[in-house]
Design a protein around this motif. Structure first.
Motif, PDB file in Angstrom:
ATOM      1  N   ARG A  56       7.962  -4.590   3.953  1.00  0.00           N
ATOM      2  CA  ARG A  56       8.912  -3.470   3.861  1.00  0.00           C
ATOM      3  C   ARG A  56       8.531  -2.488   2.763  1.00  0.00           C
ATOM      4  O   ARG A  56       8.938  -1.335   2.798  1.00  0.00           O
ATOM      5  CB  ARG A  56      10.326  -3.990   3.641  1.00  0.00           C
ATOM      6  N   LYS A  57       7.731  -2.939   1.788  1.00  0.00           N
ATOM      7  CA  LYS A  57       7.268  -2.025   0.737  1.00  0.00           C
ATOM      8  C   LYS A  57       6.337  -0.973   1.324  1.00  0.00           C
ATOM      9  O   LYS A  57       6.356   0.169   0.896  1.00  0.00           O
ATOM     10  CB  LYS A  57       6.543  -2.803  -0.365  1.00  0.00           C
ATOM     11  N   GLY A  58       5.506  -1.388   2.278  1.00  0.00           N
ATOM     12  CA  GLY A  58       4.646  -0.445   2.976  1.00  0.00           C
ATOM     13  C   GLY A  58       3.458   0.067   2.175  1.00  0.00           C
ATOM     14  O   GLY A  58       2.781   0.986   2.611  1.00  0.00           O
ATOM     15  N   THR A  59       3.155  -0.507   1.028  1.00  0.00           N
ATOM     16  CA  THR A  59       2.047  -0.041   0.200  1.00  0.00           C
ATOM     17  C   THR A  59       0.741  -0.702   0.634  1.00  0.00           C
ATOM     18  O   THR A  59       0.743  -1.699   1.356  1.00  0.00           O
ATOM     19  CB  THR A  59       2.305  -0.354  -1.281  1.00  0.00           C
ATOM     20  N   LEU A  60      -0.356  -0.141   0.139  1.00  0.00           N
ATOM     21  CA  LEU A  60      -1.658  -0.710   0.429  1.00  0.00           C
ATOM     22  C   LEU A  60      -1.782  -2.098  -0.192  1.00  0.00           C
ATOM     23  O   LEU A  60      -2.341  -3.019   0.415  1.00  0.00           O
ATOM     24  CB  LEU A  60      -2.763   0.203  -0.095  1.00  0.00           C
ATOM     25  N   ALA A  61      -1.237  -2.259  -1.383  1.00  0.00           N
ATOM     26  CA  ALA A  61      -1.283  -3.569  -2.040  1.00  0.00           C
ATOM     27  C   ALA A  61      -0.512  -4.612  -1.237  1.00  0.00           C
ATOM     28  O   ALA A  61      -0.959  -5.758  -1.094  1.00  0.00           O
ATOM     29  CB  ALA A  61      -0.714  -3.473  -3.457  1.00  0.00           C
ATOM     30  N   ALA A  62       0.625  -4.224  -0.683  1.00  0.00           N
ATOM     31  CA  ALA A  62       1.413  -5.142   0.140  1.00  0.00           C
ATOM     32  C   ALA A  62       0.649  -5.512   1.407  1.00  0.00           C
ATOM     33  O   ALA A  62       0.658  -6.667   1.839  1.00  0.00           O
ATOM     34  CB  ALA A  62       2.755  -4.509   0.500  1.00  0.00           C
ATOM     35  N   ARG A  63      -0.038  -4.541   2.000  1.00  0.00           N
ATOM     36  CA  ARG A  63      -0.826  -4.798   3.204  1.00  0.00           C
ATOM     37  C   ARG A  63      -1.967  -5.772   2.905  1.00  0.00           C
ATOM     38  O   ARG A  63      -2.252  -6.672   3.683  1.00  0.00           O
ATOM     39  CB  ARG A  63      -1.373  -3.489   3.767  1.00  0.00           C
ATOM     40  N   ARG A  64      -2.586  -5.607   1.748  1.00  0.00           N
ATOM     41  CA  ARG A  64      -3.678  -6.503   1.377  1.00  0.00           C
ATOM     42  C   ARG A  64      -3.180  -7.916   1.092  1.00  0.00           C
ATOM     43  O   ARG A  64      -3.835  -8.897   1.444  1.00  0.00           O
ATOM     44  CB  ARG A  64      -4.419  -5.943   0.164  1.00  0.00           C
ATOM     45  N   PHE A  80       3.338  -4.673  10.044  1.00  0.00           N
ATOM     46  CA  PHE A  80       3.643  -3.413   9.370  1.00  0.00           C
ATOM     47  C   PHE A  80       4.089  -2.322  10.332  1.00  0.00           C
ATOM     48  O   PHE A  80       4.883  -1.460   9.951  1.00  0.00           O
ATOM     49  CB  PHE A  80       2.425  -2.942   8.574  1.00  0.00           C
TER      50      PHE A  80
END
Length: 135
Positions: A56-64, A80
């Motif tokens: 839910r944060k949707g950031t690149l760090a969260a995706r990684r 995502f």
């Protein structure tokens, strides 16, 4: 003694257990529902809900981080792009466990683990079309 130990061991090595939960979470994300034992579903539910909260944060760090935990590019993309949009507006409780009875071979309690999807308004609440005049 197992005081304050939250995770189940499932009679597996730590590496095997971790891979089992990754596989169950990825299967839940890709297929939207899985049929498994009740104990495995309860543990997979914890991991899956944490992944949705992370996504839910949707950031690149969260995706990684999600990619490192799932190890399935297809599951990360669907998490995502689709799952997070379905769970928009919910503050938790993203999954549902429905018991289906005992497995025939060993009488283990089975269940279905699935996403809770926001339902649309029932047909009764929608305005009805104007009635035609009799004459």
């Amino acid at each position: 003694m197992r005081h304050k130990r939250l995770a189940k061991k499932f009679g597996r090595s730590p590496e095997h257990r971790e891979q089992l939960m990754r596989m169950l979470c990825a299967a839940l994300i890709i297929n939207d529902r899985i049929v498994t034992t009740l104990k495995k579903a309860k543990q997979a539910r914890k991991d899956a809900e944490k992944l949705v909260t992370l996504a839910r944060k949707g950031t690149l760090a969260a995706r990684r981080l999600a990619a490192a935990r799932l190890r399935s590019p297809e599951a990360v993309k669907k998490l995502f792009d689709t799952v997070v949009k379905q769970q928009e507006g919910r503050n938790g409780g993203y999954t549902r466990i429905t018991k289906t009875g005992a497995r025939r071979g060993d009488a283990t309690e089975m269940c279905v683990l699935e996403w809770v999807v926001a339902e649309t308004a029932p047909a009764a609440e929608q305005p009805a079309a104007p009635a035609e005049a009799a004459n």
